[in-house]
Motif scaffolding. Structure first.
Motif, mmCIF file in Angstrom:
data_model
loop_
_atom_site.group_PDB
_atom_site.id
_atom_site.type_symbol
_atom_site.label_atom_id
_atom_site.label_comp_id
_atom_site.label_asym_id
_atom_site.label_seq_id
_atom_site.Cartn_x
_atom_site.Cartn_y
_atom_site.Cartn_z
ATOM 1 N N PHE A 169 -10.755 100.166 -15.218
ATOM 2 C CA PHE A 169 -11.785 99.234 -14.767
ATOM 3 C C PHE A 169 -12.234 98.335 -15.921
ATOM 4 N N VAL A 170 -12.484 98.921 -17.090
ATOM 5 C CA VAL A 170 -12.954 98.157 -18.247
ATOM 6 C C VAL A 170 -11.985 97.040 -18.589
ATOM 7 N N ALA A 189 -15.885 100.146 -23.833
ATOM 8 C CA ALA A 189 -16.156 101.553 -23.551
ATOM 9 C C ALA A 189 -16.289 102.354 -24.830
ATOM 10 N N VAL A 190 -17.217 103.286 -24.817
ATOM 11 C CA VAL A 190 -17.344 104.281 -25.872
ATOM 12 C C VAL A 190 -16.805 105.594 -25.336
ATOM 13 N N ALA A 202 -24.912 100.287 -29.255
ATOM 14 C CA ALA A 202 -25.711 99.199 -29.811
ATOM 15 C C ALA A 202 -24.840 98.189 -30.541
ATOM 16 N N PHE A 203 -23.800 98.663 -31.225
ATOM 17 C CA PHE A 203 -22.883 97.725 -31.889
ATOM 18 C C PHE A 203 -22.255 96.776 -30.881
ATOM 19 N N PHE A 204 -21.758 97.308 -29.771
ATOM 20 C CA PHE A 204 -21.148 96.449 -28.758
ATOM 21 C C PHE A 204 -22.145 95.440 -28.189
ATOM 22 N N ALA A 205 -23.455 95.753 -28.285
ATOM 23 C CA ALA A 205 -24.481 94.863 -27.738
ATOM 24 C C ALA A 205 -24.868 93.746 -28.691
ATOM 25 N N THR A 206 -24.430 93.804 -29.932
ATOM 26 C CA THR A 206 -24.826 92.798 -30.909
ATOM 27 C C THR A 206 -24.123 91.462 -30.670
ATOM 28 N N GLN A 227 -12.158 96.737 -24.907
ATOM 29 C CA GLN A 227 -11.745 97.689 -25.939
ATOM 30 C C GLN A 227 -12.421 99.045 -25.776
ATOM 31 N N THR A 228 -11.856 100.032 -26.461
ATOM 32 C CA THR A 228 -12.402 101.380 -26.439
ATOM 33 C C THR A 228 -12.674 101.830 -27.869
#
Length: 258
Positions: free
Chosen positions: A164-165, A181-182, A223-227, A236-237
Motif C-alpha cells: 500500500f505504501v 513506513a517505519v 517525526a523525521f519523516f514528518a520534517t 520508503q521503509t
C-alpha cells in the motif's frame, strides 16, 4: 538542525498505549497539536494525562471507515487541518496457521490493513490542503523481513501495508503528500511484556544492541519523516530494530563476543 514540528496538526491512531503513545509523545514534546485515537476511552484519557502538551483524544475503531471520517473531522475542528497522519493502529493476536478462522483473519486485516487505508482516505483532503502532508505507517519487521510462528495473519497484514505504501506514495506525490513506513523490531511495550519474560529474554538476546527498543525510538523515526527536510523521501521503509534482522544466525551473534 531540522525545522520545528511545533504547531503542526498530527493524528496518531492506536495511541492509547505502546508504540502509538510513544509516537504521540514525541510529537507533543515537539509542540505539535496531537489527536490520539483508540478503542478504549479510559485508556485514551490516561494517555492524554500522561503525554500532556497539546494532546487530545477521540475513541475510534480504524476498521470502520465512518470512525476514520469522524477522526479526520475532529482533527479539522480542533486543529484547523491535518499535516501528519501516523497510521499506527494494529493488533497482533497469536494463532497457529491451522487454527486461524475467517473471523480471526478478518479482524487482523480489518485493523492493520483496512484501518491504514481508511485512515489515509479519511485524512486525504486535509493532508492535501496542508501543502506538506505526511503519512507515516507503522508496519513491522515481522512479515516484510522475518517470520514468527503464530503470527502468519499478522505478518501478512504488515507486508501488505508496504505494498500500500509504495503505490499510495505514487498516487499522492502530485498532491505534495509523502507516504513512508517505519518497521519496528521488538519494542518494550505492554504487548511485548504480555508475551512473558521468556519471550522478552529471547528477543533481547537476538538483538545486536542487546536491548529492546523503546516507543520513543519509533516516535523519533516517525517525526523525521514528518520534517520538511524529509520532503523528498517517499515510498520508503525505515527499519528500527537495533540490528535484529542483520545476523545470519545465532552463531553470528556469538561471534560478536569473540
Amino acid at each position: 538542525m531540522f525545522t520545528t514540528l511545533s504547531g503542526l496538526s498530527v493524528v496518531v491512531t492506536g495511541a492509547s498505549k505502546g508504540i502509538g503513545k510513544g509516537i504521540a509523545r514525541v510529537f507533543a514534546d515537539a509542540g505539535a497539536h496531537v489527536l490520539i485515537t483508540g478503542r478504549s476511552a479510559a485508556d485514551l484519557e490516561a494517555a492524554v494525562a500522561d503525554i500532556g502538551g497539546r494532546t487530545s483524544h477521540l475513541p475510534a475503531d480504524v476498521s470502520s471507515r465512518a470512525d476514520c471520517d469522524r477522526v479526520a473531522a475532529t482533527a479539522l475542528e480542533r486543529h484547523g487541518g491535518i499535516d501528519v497522519l501516523c497510521a499506527n493502529a494494529g493488533v497482533f493476536p497469536s494463532a497457529r496457521l491451522e487454527d486461524i478462522g475467517a473471523d480471526d483473519l478478518a479482524a487482523v486485516m480489518g485493523t492493520n490493513l483496512n484501518g491504514t487505508v481508511f485512515s489515509v482516505q479519511a485524512c486525504l483532503d486535509a493532508l492535501t490542503a496542508s501543502g506538506r502532508g505526511r503519512v507515516v505507517v507503522t508496519s513491522s519487521i515481522t512479515g516484510p523481513f522475518t517470520g514468527y510462528p503464530g503470527w502468519s495473519h499478522y505478518a501478512a497484514s504488515k507486508a501488505a501495508q508496504l505494498g500500500f505504501v509504495r503505490t499510495a506514495s505514487l498516487e499522492l506525490a502530485p498532491r505534495g503528500i509523502t507516504v513512508n513506513a517505519v518497521l519496528p523490531g521488538n519494542i518494550a511495550t505492554e504487548g511485548i511484556a504480555d508475551l512473558g519474560p521468556g519471550y522478552v529474554e529471547a528477543m533481547t538476546a537476538s538483538i545486536p544492541q542487546g536491548r529492546l527498543g523503546s516507543p520513543a525510538d519509533i516516535g523519533h523515526a516517525a517525526a523525521f519523516f514528518a520534517t520538511l527536510e524529509a520532503g523528498f523521501i517517499t515510498g520508503q521503509t525505515l527499519v528500527v530494530d537495533g540490528g535484529q534482522v542483520l545476523p545470519e544466525s545465532t552463531q553470528a551473534l556469538a561471534a560478536m563476543a569473540g
